[in-house]
Scaffold this motif. Structure first.
Motif, PDB file in Angstrom:
ATOM      1  N   THR A 233     -21.351  32.864 -28.534  1.00 18.54           N
ATOM      2  CA  THR A 233     -22.534  33.707 -28.659  1.00 18.54           C
ATOM      3  C   THR A 233     -23.196  33.447 -30.006  1.00 18.54           C
ATOM      4  O   THR A 233     -22.522  33.103 -30.980  1.00 18.54           O
ATOM      5  N   PRO A 234     -24.505  33.604 -30.100  1.00 15.59           N
ATOM      6  CA  PRO A 234     -25.172  33.407 -31.395  1.00 15.59           C
ATOM      7  C   PRO A 234     -24.649  34.381 -32.443  1.00 15.59           C
ATOM      8  O   PRO A 234     -24.221  35.495 -32.130  1.00 15.59           O
ATOM      9  N   VAL A 235     -24.679  33.941 -33.697  1.00 13.78           N
ATOM     10  CA  VAL A 235     -24.257  34.765 -34.830  1.00 13.78           C
ATOM     11  C   VAL A 235     -25.498  35.079 -35.656  1.00 13.78           C
ATOM     12  O   VAL A 235     -26.261  34.172 -36.011  1.00 13.78           O
ATOM     13  N   THR A 236     -25.706  36.358 -35.949  1.00 14.56           N
ATOM     14  CA  THR A 236     -26.931  36.782 -36.648  1.00 14.56           C
ATOM     15  C   THR A 236     -26.580  37.463 -37.959  1.00 14.56           C
ATOM     16  O   THR A 236     -25.663  38.290 -38.020  1.00 14.56           O
ATOM     17  N   TYR A 237     -27.317  37.108 -38.996  1.00 13.28           N
ATOM     18  CA  TYR A 237     -27.160  37.767 -40.283  1.00 13.28           C
ATOM     19  C   TYR A 237     -28.517  37.803 -40.967  1.00 13.28           C
ATOM     20  O   TYR A 237     -29.238  36.798 -41.000  1.00 13.28           O
ATOM     21  N   SER A 238     -28.863  38.968 -41.508  1.00 17.01           N
ATOM     22  CA  SER A 238     -30.118  39.158 -42.234  1.00 17.01           C
ATOM     23  C   SER A 238     -31.323  38.687 -41.416  1.00 17.01           C
ATOM     24  O   SER A 238     -32.245  38.073 -41.950  1.00 17.01           O
ATOM     25  N   GLY A 239     -31.278  38.966 -40.120  1.00 17.71           N
ATOM     26  CA  GLY A 239     -32.404  38.633 -39.252  1.00 17.71           C
ATOM     27  C   GLY A 239     -32.484  37.182 -38.829  1.00 17.71           C
ATOM     28  O   GLY A 239     -33.406  36.793 -38.110  1.00 17.71           O
ATOM     29  N   ILE A 240     -31.526  36.376 -39.255  1.00 17.11           N
ATOM     30  CA  ILE A 240     -31.521  34.950 -38.894  1.00 17.11           C
ATOM     31  C   ILE A 240     -30.399  34.716 -37.888  1.00 17.11           C
ATOM     32  O   ILE A 240     -29.266  35.126 -38.103  1.00 17.11           O
ATOM     33  N   THR A 241     -30.717  34.049 -36.790  1.00 17.13           N
ATOM     34  CA  THR A 241     -29.751  33.797 -35.732  1.00 17.13           C
ATOM     35  C   THR A 241     -29.347  32.329 -35.726  1.00 17.13           C
ATOM     36  O   THR A 241     -30.203  31.442 -35.765  1.00 17.13           O
ATOM     37  N   PHE A 242     -28.047  32.109 -35.674  1.00 17.36           N
ATOM     38  CA  PHE A 242     -27.503  30.749 -35.644  1.00 17.36           C
ATOM     39  C   PHE A 242     -26.762  30.543 -34.318  1.00 17.36           C
ATOM     40  O   PHE A 242     -25.922  31.346 -33.942  1.00 17.36           O
ATOM     41  N   ASN A 243     -27.102  29.462 -33.620  1.00 18.86           N
ATOM     42  CA  ASN A 243     -26.531  29.191 -32.314  1.00 18.86           C
ATOM     43  C   ASN A 243     -25.390  28.177 -32.350  1.00 18.86           C
ATOM     44  O   ASN A 243     -24.640  28.060 -31.384  1.00 18.86           O
ATOM     45  N   LYS A 244     -25.284  27.460 -33.453  1.00 21.68           N
ATOM     46  CA  LYS A 244     -24.303  26.380 -33.527  1.00 21.68           C
ATOM     47  C   LYS A 244     -23.966  26.116 -34.986  1.00 21.68           C
ATOM     48  O   LYS A 244     -24.769  26.395 -35.894  1.00 21.68           O
ATOM     49  N   VAL A 245     -22.774  25.588 -35.218  1.00 26.67           N
ATOM     50  CA  VAL A 245     -22.369  25.132 -36.548  1.00 26.67           C
ATOM     51  C   VAL A 245     -22.294  23.605 -36.486  1.00 26.67           C
ATOM     52  O   VAL A 245     -21.578  23.052 -35.645  1.00 26.67           O
ATOM     53  N   TYR A 246     -23.040  22.934 -37.358  1.00 25.80           N
ATOM     54  CA  TYR A 246     -23.135  21.473 -37.309  1.00 25.80           C
ATOM     55  C   TYR A 246     -22.195  20.830 -38.319  1.00 25.80           C
ATOM     56  O   TYR A 246     -21.900  21.407 -39.371  1.00 25.80           O
ATOM     57  N   TRP A 247     -21.751  19.616 -37.995  1.00 25.68           N
ATOM     58  CA  TRP A 247     -20.840  18.867 -38.857  1.00 25.68           C
ATOM     59  C   TRP A 247     -21.542  17.632 -39.387  1.00 25.68           C
ATOM     60  O   TRP A 247     -22.096  16.833 -38.626  1.00 25.68           O
ATOM     61  N   ASN A 248     -21.538  17.493 -40.725  1.00 20.65           N
ATOM     62  CA  ASN A 248     -22.073  16.292 -41.358  1.00 20.65           C
ATOM     63  C   ASN A 248     -20.911  15.318 -41.531  1.00 20.65           C
ATOM     64  O   ASN A 248     -20.065  15.500 -42.409  1.00 20.65           O
ATOM     65  N   ALA A 249     -20.862  14.298 -40.664  1.00 23.63           N
ATOM     66  CA  ALA A 249     -19.700  13.409 -40.628  1.00 23.63           C
ATOM     67  C   ALA A 249     -19.588  12.550 -41.879  1.00 23.63           C
ATOM     68  O   ALA A 249     -18.479  12.216 -42.311  1.00 23.63           O
ATOM     69  N   SER A 250     -20.710  12.195 -42.486  1.00 25.48           N
ATOM     70  CA  SER A 250     -20.653  11.347 -43.680  1.00 25.48           C
ATOM     71  C   SER A 250     -20.298  12.172 -44.921  1.00 25.48           C
ATOM     72  O   SER A 250     -19.508  11.752 -45.761  1.00 25.48           O
ATOM     73  N   GLY A 251     -20.853  13.383 -45.028  1.00 28.12           N
ATOM     74  CA  GLY A 251     -20.574  14.230 -46.192  1.00 28.12           C
ATOM     75  C   GLY A 251     -19.345  15.086 -46.033  1.00 28.12           C
ATOM     76  O   GLY A 251     -18.891  15.703 -46.993  1.00 28.12           O
ATOM     77  N   LYS A 252     -18.812  15.160 -44.794  1.00 28.31           N
ATOM     78  CA  LYS A 252     -17.603  15.950 -44.495  1.00 28.31           C
ATOM     79  C   LYS A 252     -17.786  17.426 -44.839  1.00 28.31           C
ATOM     80  O   LYS A 252     -16.975  18.051 -45.518  1.00 28.31           O
ATOM     81  N   TYR A 253     -18.881  18.004 -44.325  1.00 31.03           N
ATOM     82  CA  TYR A 253     -19.094  19.436 -44.507  1.00 31.03           C
ATOM     83  C   TYR A 253     -19.831  19.999 -43.293  1.00 31.03           C
ATOM     84  O   TYR A 253     -20.487  19.279 -42.537  1.00 31.03           O
ATOM     85  N   PHE A 254     -19.695  21.315 -43.099  1.00 27.07           N
ATOM     86  CA  PHE A 254     -20.420  22.021 -42.051  1.00 27.07           C
ATOM     87  C   PHE A 254     -21.725  22.565 -42.606  1.00 27.07           C
ATOM     88  O   PHE A 254     -21.856  22.832 -43.803  1.00 27.07           O
TER      89      PHE A 254
END
Length: 438
Positions: A233-254
């Motif tokens: 389910t989407p995660v919402t904080y301070s009026g901003i909704t996030f549907n996914k957590v992305y992975w930066n494969a080269s920088g090794k961070y979310f």
């Protein structure tokens, strides 16, 4: 009379002219079901590069699956259940059956059965129910390249999406294992946050519990995918909704996306207190009467605390000429008289069904403005505490030799838990936390 006879003859001729084996106006129900099953079989086989599927069991967590079906009733699977299931394709059988609805049944044991396994050591759920998942799924609809299902027993939703050739090759080449390994290394045992509106906002990401939350207020189970984490389910904080957590494969961070703006998930040297009122230090003894520290469930415990814990546990293992004892978990009891009991529950490996309690009782001096507490031993240990005191001094001295700020924090813990943190004021990188209990 003649007119009546003519009418009767006409009717008789009409009835006699009707043949029983002519096509009916509506198909026979069995014929329609057979046609529906054939259509669904064709849908399963239409994904030449296989399917990616997500399941979020009622028992928690989320899971990724790779399926590839063949016309002879075989299916090959991979899964993000663990690193072995992510890299070792396993074949089993499936069938389509007309139950109340056309249903896809995975009828021999494969990775999809792991999360439903009644053995808690296998599923990671509860004995008898596992994670309350399904392995029989009724077709509920389709949209574009997606098929939708509902579990026949536990009503868990499953969505399958066709893979591209590149995605399939990535998965078969170990892509899911790679993100499992790299992302777990990047965030496990780390305190995470994002910057929103020029403010550090705590983020919790449990790679074992497969849950993601922001500021302890909005959370969701997740499953791994090739480019990040799929949230149930989407995660919402301070009026901003996030549907996914992305992975930066080269920088090794979310990172998260606010529109097209990338919000990196950063690492903090110490936990960030949550802005929750009333403050935790004001409601211990009343709202919360204890806090449990089971290190198996709390992957974000600080390295300094874990060093003390492991030292004490290893020392306890030498008890009685190395016959050994081991720590099961620790309870911190907030007593009504203002004292605090540091209770170590430990076991004999030769008799794991029984346990011992060693109670170390401390006086607590609490600054009600800052929430900073100091603990001093109230009385000489007695009973089991006296028996093992020399073995666990690494832990008991740590508790007594630091001033701790008592706050709610965001840290990895079992889904639905409320977490309390004890943050050392002597060393900002040292802390421990546990699950608050009433």
């Amino acid at each position: 009379m003649k007119k009546l006879i003519y009418i009767m003859l006409a009717l008789f001729g009409f009835i006699a002219g009707c043949k029983k084996d002519e096509d009916p106006i509506f198909d026979d129900p069995d014929t329609r079901l057979a046609a529906a099953l054939a259509d669904h079989q064709a849908e399963l086989l239409s994904a030449s590069n296989g399917w990616k599927a997500t399941i979020y069991p009622k028992g928690g967590k989320g899971f990724f699956y790779y399926f590839k079906f063949t016309a002879d009733g075989k299916v090959t699977m991979l899964s993000d259940f663990n690193t072995t299931t992510a890299t070792t394709p396993k074949e089993s059988t499936y069938r389509l059956k007309a139950l109340q609805r056309p249903t896809l049944i995975f009828d021999t044991y494969n990775y999809i059965h792991l999360i439903a396994d009644p053995d808690a050591n296998v599923s990671g759920g509860s004995n008898a129910t596992g994670l309350t998942s399904d392995f029989e799924f009724a077709f509920t609809g389709s949209s574009g390249d997606s098929l939708k299902f509902e579990g026949t027993f536990n009503k868990n939703a499953m969505v399958m999406v066709k893979l591209s050739s590149a995605e399939e090759q990535n998965i078969l080449g170990g892509g899911i294992k790679k993100i499992l390994d790299e992302s777990t290394l990047a965030v496990s045992g780390k305190i995470l946050y994002i910057m929103l509106n020029n403010k550090q906002v705590p983020v919790s990401m449990s790679m074992t519990g497969k849950s993601f939350s922001i500021a302890g207020q909005s959370s969701s189970p997740f499953s791994f995918t090739l480019d990040g984490l799929e949230l149930k389910t989407p995660v919402t904080y301070s009026g901003i909704t996030f549907n996914k957590v992305y992975w930066n494969a080269s920088g090794k961070y979310f990172y998260l996306l606010n529109g097209t703006t990338e919000i990196k998930i950063e690492i903090s040297p110490s936990p960030l207190p949550l802005d929750i009122t009333p403050a935790l230090h004001t409601v211990i003894k009343t709202r919360w009467t204890s806090m449990r520290i089971n290190v198996a469930d709390l992957p974000d415990l600080s390295a300094d605390f874990m060093t003390k814990y492991n030292t004490a546990n290893a020392s306890l293992g030498t008890y009685q000429n190395n016959a050994g004892r081991y720590i099961e978990y620790i309870n911190i009891l907030f007593n009504a008289d203002g004292t605090v009991t540091f209770e170590i529950r430990y076991k004999n490996p030769a008799s794991p069904s029984s346990y011992y309690l060693a109670d170390f009782i401390y006086n607590m001096t609490l600054n009600t403005t800052t929430g900073i507490a100091r603990f001093t031993l109230a009385a000489a240990p007695t009973g089991n505490a006296n028996t093992i005191k020399s073995y666990v001094t690494a832990l008991t001295d740590y508790f007594a030799n630091n001033d701790f700020k008592i706050v709610y924090i965001s840290a990895a813990a079992p889904a639905g838990s409320t977490v309390g943190g004890f943050l050392s004021q002597n060393d900002p990188s040292s802390f421990f936390y546990g699950i608050l209990l009433q």
